[in-house]
Motif scaffolding. Structure first.
Motif, PDB file in Angstrom:
ATOM      1  N   GLU A   1       0.904  -1.228   0.048  1.00  0.00           N
ATOM      2  CA  GLU A   1      -0.025   0.150   0.027  1.00  0.00           C
ATOM      3  C   GLU A   1       1.099   1.036  -0.091  1.00  0.00           C
ATOM      4  OE1 GLU A   1      -2.393  -0.173   3.392  1.00  0.00           O
ATOM      5  OE2 GLU A   1      -3.424  -2.139   2.812  1.00  0.00           O
ATOM      6  N   ALA A   2       0.255   2.485  -0.401  1.00  0.00           N
ATOM      7  CA  ALA A   2       1.231   3.535  -0.710  1.00  0.00           C
ATOM      8  C   ALA A   2       1.818   3.798   0.760  1.00  0.00           C
ATOM      9  CB  ALA A   2       0.254   4.806  -0.922  1.00  0.00           C
ATOM     10  N   SER A   3       2.961   4.382   0.589  1.00  0.00           N
ATOM     11  CA  SER A   3       3.789   5.064   1.869  1.00  0.00           C
ATOM     12  C   SER A   3       4.098   4.074   2.907  1.00  0.00           C
ATOM     13  CB  SER A   3       3.080   6.103   2.543  1.00  0.00           C
ATOM     14  OG  SER A   3       2.819   7.225   1.600  1.00  0.00           O
TER      15      SER A   3
ATOM     16  N   LEU B   1      18.514   3.770   8.118  1.00  0.00           N
ATOM     17  CA  LEU B   1      17.326   3.782   7.302  1.00  0.00           C
ATOM     18  C   LEU B   1      17.469   5.213   6.792  1.00  0.00           C
ATOM     19  CD1 LEU B   1      14.153   2.171   9.347  1.00  0.00           C
ATOM     20  CD2 LEU B   1      15.657   1.219   6.988  1.00  0.00           C
ATOM     21  N   LEU B   2      17.731   5.233   5.325  1.00  0.00           N
ATOM     22  CA  LEU B   2      17.868   6.523   4.671  1.00  0.00           C
ATOM     23  C   LEU B   2      16.510   7.261   4.381  1.00  0.00           C
ATOM     24  CD1 LEU B   2      20.477   5.363   2.101  1.00  0.00           C
ATOM     25  CD2 LEU B   2      20.945   6.588   4.205  1.00  0.00           C
ATOM     26  N   ALA B   3      15.400   6.435   4.335  1.00  0.00           N
ATOM     27  CA  ALA B   3      14.165   7.204   3.913  1.00  0.00           C
ATOM     28  C   ALA B   3      13.065   6.074   4.308  1.00  0.00           C
ATOM     29  CB  ALA B   3      13.940   7.348   2.401  1.00  0.00           C
ATOM     30  N   GLN B   4      12.038   6.775   5.022  1.00  0.00           N
ATOM     31  CA  GLN B   4      10.829   5.694   5.407  1.00  0.00           C
ATOM     32  C   GLN B   4       9.434   6.357   4.712  1.00  0.00           C
ATOM     33  OE1 GLN B   4      10.951   4.113   9.587  1.00  0.00           O
ATOM     34  NE2 GLN B   4      12.248   5.947   9.858  1.00  0.00           N
ATOM     35  N   ASN B   5       8.365   5.757   4.613  1.00  0.00           N
ATOM     36  CA  ASN B   5       7.292   6.109   3.969  1.00  0.00           C
ATOM     37  C   ASN B   5       7.180   6.426   2.692  1.00  0.00           C
ATOM     38  OD1 ASN B   5       6.104   5.665   6.833  1.00  0.00           O
ATOM     39  ND2 ASN B   5       7.041   7.783   7.184  1.00  0.00           N
ATOM     40  N   MET B   6       8.112   5.685   1.873  1.00  0.00           N
ATOM     41  CA  MET B   6       8.124   5.899   0.485  1.00  0.00           C
ATOM     42  C   MET B   6       6.912   5.153  -0.204  1.00  0.00           C
ATOM     43  SD  MET B   6      12.189   5.498  -0.077  1.00  0.00           S
ATOM     44  CE  MET B   6      12.338   6.207  -1.626  1.00  0.00           C
TER      45      MET B   6
ATOM     46  N   ASN C   1      27.004  -0.965 -12.603  1.00  0.00           N
ATOM     47  CA  ASN C   1      27.896  -1.341 -13.797  1.00  0.00           C
ATOM     48  C   ASN C   1      29.317  -1.967 -13.629  1.00  0.00           C
ATOM     49  OD1 ASN C   1      29.256   1.019 -13.205  1.00  0.00           O
ATOM     50  ND2 ASN C   1      28.113   2.385 -14.545  1.00  0.00           N
ATOM     51  N   GLY C   2      29.355  -1.960 -12.490  1.00  0.00           N
ATOM     52  CA  GLY C   2      30.531  -2.721 -11.834  1.00  0.00           C
ATOM     53  C   GLY C   2      31.453  -1.818 -11.238  1.00  0.00           C
ATOM     54  N   THR C   3      31.615  -0.509 -11.698  1.00  0.00           N
ATOM     55  CA  THR C   3      32.219   0.685 -11.152  1.00  0.00           C
ATOM     56  C   THR C   3      31.363   1.708 -10.395  1.00  0.00           C
ATOM     57  OG1 THR C   3      32.427   1.840 -13.253  1.00  0.00           O
ATOM     58  CG2 THR C   3      34.199   0.331 -12.723  1.00  0.00           C
ATOM     59  N   SER C   4      30.383   1.759 -10.706  1.00  0.00           N
ATOM     60  CA  SER C   4      29.266   2.824 -10.259  1.00  0.00           C
ATOM     61  C   SER C   4      27.987   2.198  -9.780  1.00  0.00           C
ATOM     62  CB  SER C   4      28.769   4.005 -11.172  1.00  0.00           C
ATOM     63  OG  SER C   4      30.070   4.738 -11.616  1.00  0.00           O
ATOM     64  N   ALA C   5      27.183   2.498  -8.982  1.00  0.00           N
ATOM     65  CA  ALA C   5      25.963   2.107  -8.568  1.00  0.00           C
ATOM     66  C   ALA C   5      24.922   3.092  -8.427  1.00  0.00           C
ATOM     67  CB  ALA C   5      25.993   1.280  -7.174  1.00  0.00           C
ATOM     68  N   TYR C   6      23.644   2.717  -8.543  1.00  0.00           N
ATOM     69  CA  TYR C   6      22.785   3.400  -8.635  1.00  0.00           C
ATOM     70  C   TYR C   6      21.470   3.026  -7.868  1.00  0.00           C
ATOM     71  CZ  TYR C   6      25.279   5.741 -12.117  1.00  0.00           C
ATOM     72  OH  TYR C   6      26.564   6.326 -13.015  1.00  0.00           O
ATOM     73  N   ALA C   7      20.480   3.961  -7.272  1.00  0.00           N
ATOM     74  CA  ALA C   7      19.171   3.569  -6.869  1.00  0.00           C
ATOM     75  C   ALA C   7      17.993   4.291  -7.817  1.00  0.00           C
ATOM     76  CB  ALA C   7      19.021   4.199  -5.475  1.00  0.00           C
ATOM     77  N   VAL C   8      17.155   3.551  -8.118  1.00  0.00           N
ATOM     78  CA  VAL C   8      16.084   4.161  -9.128  1.00  0.00           C
ATOM     79  C   VAL C   8      14.828   4.423  -8.098  1.00  0.00           C
ATOM     80  CG1 VAL C   8      14.623   3.817 -10.897  1.00  0.00           C
ATOM     81  CG2 VAL C   8      16.869   3.069 -11.324  1.00  0.00           C
ATOM     82  N   VAL C   9      14.322   5.361  -8.015  1.00  0.00           N
ATOM     83  CA  VAL C   9      13.186   5.729  -6.983  1.00  0.00           C
ATOM     84  C   VAL C   9      12.023   5.903  -8.021  1.00  0.00           C
ATOM     85  CG1 VAL C   9      12.464   7.112  -5.251  1.00  0.00           C
ATOM     86  CG2 VAL C   9      14.793   6.487  -5.381  1.00  0.00           C
ATOM     87  N   ARG C  10      11.070   4.998  -8.125  1.00  0.00           N
ATOM     88  CA  ARG C  10      10.197   5.345  -9.075  1.00  0.00           C
ATOM     89  C   ARG C  10       8.992   6.354  -8.749  1.00  0.00           C
ATOM     90  NH1 ARG C  10       9.313  -1.380  -9.984  1.00  0.00           N
ATOM     91  NH2 ARG C  10      11.142  -1.646 -11.399  1.00  0.00           N
TER      92      ARG C  10
END
Length: 364
Positions: free
Chosen positions: A102-104, A120-125, A134-143
């Motif tokens: 459910e939302a949040s 915890l970097l963020a809650q209620n998302m 890609n092996g040398t860099s990393a990412y978080a996709v927040v939809r």
């Protein structure tokens, strides 16, 4: 708001199991009788004396036992509803999850690799982040970044920092994503075509032609090609398709198997994947025969490094040498595994996995 959990040398908080000799075992063979270690029982782990790996042959000389033959699982983080893939990068392991969908009710966190704290970097998302590397860099996709401090694409730093990447159009990052050194890729689930956009920002461009009458499951990329996992649901078949990054062509079929392929990963020359029947498979990136590596996988996850592939053989987290040098049980996980793919990850320092709301590590 950040919430930090500190793990000290208290059994209820630091759940580590000393495995007296992470042993070798043939694929498909159940681990030997288990003796529980007190701290491990609390975390769903049991200790096993195992067997000693045979002396390495000349062909297996590069695949020596991990952990110095004494593996100690360490609890890195614990959170309710942890059900998303994890990503080790730099000094930290990043994780996300949802109490409910459910939302949040989703969250985003990181755990310090030595196992002393998690944050915890963020809650209620609205939705949990998805991690890419890609092996040398990393990412978080927040939809759905909403009013958070994140953007659609966020770069993860060695020091645990999370930096929004400006200029990324999030309209296609709502789908299944992958990343290489310069571009973000998305599998469009309306027609199973792949699109990409520069990591420096810009517009999306089409990378592959659509694939008809299939349902896309995942997308992966290497330096030259795009790999798409898609199911032909009507015929109970699953396929891996391949296309060059350049040229805008229709992907060609590389693999066809009954059931559903999950957890696609790769090394320099081969693709590795699991399916929902308990099989672990390997196939060359150039195509050809599919090799079944195991038939007793208890979870939908496989990870690889230069020397080994990692998987759950029943309750045993198992490292198997690619060169035929045998298998080694790194830990025995007594609690039932989830049916979510990609819950094992590996880097130069260790092997990491999720288990019933927890993140664990075994140092190599």
């Amino acid at each position: 708001m950040m919430k930090e959990h500190v793990f000290r040398s208290v059994p209820a908080l630091v759940l580590s199991a000393v495995l007296t000799g992470c042993g070798a075992a043939s694929e498909g063979v159940e681990p030997s009788d288990l003796t529980a270690a007190r701290g491990a029982e609390e975390g769903g782990l049991t200790a096993s004396p195992g067997d000693v790996l045979p002396a390495p042959s000349a062909s297996a000389s590069s695949c020596t036992p991990l952990c110095g033959e004494r593996c100690t699982p360490v609890l890195l983080a614990q959170a309710s509803g942890l059900d998303q893939p994890i990503l080790p990068f730099g000094k930290y392991v990043f994780f996300s999850g949802a109490i409910t969908y459910e939302a949040s009710y989703s969250y985003f966190g990181r755990a310090y690799k030595p196992g002393t704290s998690s944050t915890l970097l963020a809650q209620n998302m609205q939705r949990p982040p998805v991690f890419l590397s890609n092996g040398t860099s990393a990412y978080a996709v927040v939809r759905y970044p909403g009013g958070t401090a994140f953007s659609h694409l966020n770069e993860l730093g060695d020091d645990g920092s999370v930096t929004p990447v400006p200029g990324i159009d999030g309209s296609r990052s709502l789908s299944i994503t992958a990343v290489d050194a310069t571009r973000l890729y998305a599998l469009d689930l309306s027609d199973e075509s792949v699109w990409s956009t520069p990591l420096t920002g810009g517009t999306w461009s089409q990378t592959t032609r659509p694939i008809a009458n299939v349902a896309g499951r995942s997308v992966r990329v290497d330096s030259t090609s795009v790999y798409i996992v898609a199911d032909d649901v009507a015929n109970n078949l699953s396929m891996v398709w391949k296309a060059p990054k350049q040229g805008l062509v229709k992907p060609t079929k590389l693999v066809t198997l009954p059931g559903s392929i999950v957890s696609l990963t790769m090394d320099e020359t081969n693709l590795y994947f699991a399916n929902r029947t308990g099989g672990i498979f390997r196939v060359s990136k150039s195509g050809g025969a599919v090799t079944q590596l195991a038939s007793t996988a208890a979870d939908l996850s496989i990870a690889v490094d230069a020397e080994r592939y990692y998987w759950f053989n029943g309750t045993a987290l198992t490292a198997t040498c690619k060169n035929g040098g045998g298998s080694q049980v790194l830990a025995t996980v007594s609690l039932p595994q989830t049916r979510t793919p990609d819950i094992i990850s590996v880097d130069a320092e260790g092997v990491y996995w999720r288990n019933s709301g927890q993140v664990w590590k075994v140092a190599k």
